[in-house]
Design a protein around this motif. Sequence first.
Motif, short mmCIF file in Angstrom:
data_model
loop_
_atom_site.label_atom_id
_atom_site.label_comp_id
_atom_site.label_asym_id
_atom_site.label_seq_id
_atom_site.Cartn_x
_atom_site.Cartn_y
_atom_site.Cartn_z
N PRO A 164 -3.18 5.63 0.77
CA PRO A 164 -2.33 6.73 1.27
C PRO A 164 -3.20 7.82 1.87
O PRO A 164 -4.40 7.93 1.56
CB PRO A 164 -1.61 7.21 0.01
N ASN B 23 0.16 7.02 -7.36
CA ASN B 23 0.47 6.00 -6.34
C ASN B 23 1.43 4.95 -6.88
O ASN B 23 2.35 4.50 -6.18
CB ASN B 23 -0.81 5.31 -5.87
N THR C 80 5.19 6.19 -7.18
CA THR C 80 5.99 6.22 -5.95
C THR C 80 5.84 4.97 -5.11
O THR C 80 6.43 4.87 -4.03
CB THR C 80 5.60 7.43 -5.09
N GLU D 102 7.76 6.01 1.10
CA GLU D 102 6.62 5.98 0.20
C GLU D 102 6.46 7.22 -0.68
O GLU D 102 5.75 7.16 -1.69
CB GLU D 102 5.32 5.77 0.99
N HIS D 103 7.10 8.32 -0.38
CA HIS D 103 6.92 9.53 -1.19
C HIS D 103 7.80 9.54 -2.44
O HIS D 103 7.53 10.27 -3.37
CB HIS D 103 7.22 10.79 -0.36
N THR E 261 1.34 -0.35 -2.62
CA THR E 261 0.71 -0.35 -3.94
C THR E 261 1.16 -1.54 -4.80
O THR E 261 0.34 -2.19 -5.45
CB THR E 261 0.99 0.97 -4.67
N ALA F 118 3.17 4.01 -3.42
CA ALA F 118 2.63 4.60 -2.20
C ALA F 118 2.16 3.53 -1.22
O ALA F 118 1.75 2.44 -1.59
CB ALA F 118 1.47 5.53 -2.56
N SER G 177 -5.36 11.79 -4.47
CA SER G 177 -4.28 11.28 -5.31
C SER G 177 -4.81 10.28 -6.34
O SER G 177 -5.84 9.63 -6.14
CB SER G 177 -3.21 10.60 -4.45
#
Length: 450
Positions: A130, A141, A144, A408-409, A157, A146, A136
Amino acid sequence: MNPLSDLIARLGGRVLTDPADLASYSTDASRARPEGLPAAVVVARSSADVAAAVEWANRNDVKVSVRGSGTGLAGGAVAYPGGLVISLAGMNRIVAIDPANRLAEVEAGVITADIDRAAAEHGLMYAPDPASYRESTIGGNIATNAGGLRCVKYGVTADSIAALEVVLASGEIIRTGSRTRKNVVGYDLTNLFVGSEGTLGIVTAVTVRLRPRPVGTTVTFRAAFPTIAAAGRAVSAIMSSDVVPEVLELMDRTSVDVVEKFYPTGLSTDGASALLVGQFIGRTAIGDLEQATTMCRKAGAISVEQAEGDILLEARRVSSRALSAEGLRVSSDVAVPIARLADMFEAVERISAEEGVPIPTFAHAGDGNLHPSVIVRGDDDETYVDAERILDRITDTALSLGGTMSGEHGVGSLKYGSLAKQLDPATLAAHRLIKTAFDPKGILTPGRGV
C-alpha cells in the motif's frame, strides 16, 4: 478495586491513562474524530497482553478500538469515549524468515516495508505494498485487506496470508490457517478475519507468504493522454493482453499538479488530461514495456517517456501526502470493473465541474481502484457535510457501474452509514450474524465495518 484499577494491576505500566497519552492514541489518519477520550490505552507487548485487555473489556462491557501506526483512512481506529484502545505498534518483531517454504512469521505491529526488506535478504519479497507501506503495519493491512501498487500483479493482502493468531472477544487465542500450500480442514477462518476491520477479533501474529523477488531489468514508462477516456482505453488494452505489469497507476491532471507543487518529482502532464505510469521487472521487461507503450500510442497517447528504476513511480507514492499538504481533504477509495475505469474518471470530472470544486483523482488503474479527493477550504461542519455529499455522488456512480464503495481502505466509521447502498438487507443480516457469533456483547470495534 474499580475496573480500571484491575486492568492496571494486571498489565502495570502498559496501561496509559494520562490525558495527553489518551489523546495521542485516539485518532487515525482519517477525518473522523473521537467524541471523547478513552478510559485507557493498552500498549501491548505480547498476545498475552492483548488477551488480558480484551478479557477485561468483555467482562466490563467496554468498547475496544485497535490501533497500529494510525495510518487508516476510514476512521476504524478512532477511540470510543470511555473505551479502551489497544495499541499493537510495540508488537513489532519479525520472528522468523523461512526461505525454504517462502514464509515469514511476524507480529501484527511490524511495518509492512520491513517485512519486504527482511525477505529481500533471501532473494524474496512480500508483495503487497500500500502507498503507506513505509508507515503502516501488517496488522492494519490485514484489518482492511489493503492493496497497493503491486497488487495488479500479485494480489491484495489476503493473497499473501497463510495463517493468523487472533484474540477473540472472550480473550481466548485461536490460530487459523497453516504453513502448508493446501489446507481444507474446517472453515476458512483466515480469510474471514482478513478485511474484518477488527470487528471479529484482534490479529496479533501472522504467517505471510513470500514470493521470489523479480530479477532482471526494471523499466518504467509514463504515457500522457489528451483525455481520460484515451487513458482508460490504454489500461483496458494492457490488462487484456499477455503482458502483466508490476505496477499500473493513473493520475489525472489535478492530482499531478498538486503533487508537483508540494513534492516536485519532475513529473508533468505536458498539458494532457491524464498520466499513466507502469513498471515491468524481469528478463522480458524491455519487450513487455515496448508492447505496453505501443498500446498506449494506439490508444492516443500524446507522449511516452521511459526510464529505469522507480523514479517515475515516486510521484504516485507521495500523492496522498501531497493532497493532505494542499489542504483538508475528504477522500474515497471506490473501485469499478477495469473496463469501466474511464467511465468513472469521466463521471468524477463531470461531478467536479457541476459542483465547482477540485476533485484530484489517482488510481490503481490495473485493478480499477480510484482515489478521488474533494479539496475543502475550512474546517467547519457545513464544509465537511457538503464534501461528504459530493463523495456520495461519486460512490453512487461507482455502484451504478458495478463497483464497490471501498476497494482497500475499509468501511470504518466514515462509510458505515452507506452499507445499505451496497449490501441488501439479507446480506447485511448475514454479516451481522457472523459478528454476533464472534462478539456476542459487541465490544470489538462496534458500529464500524459491518
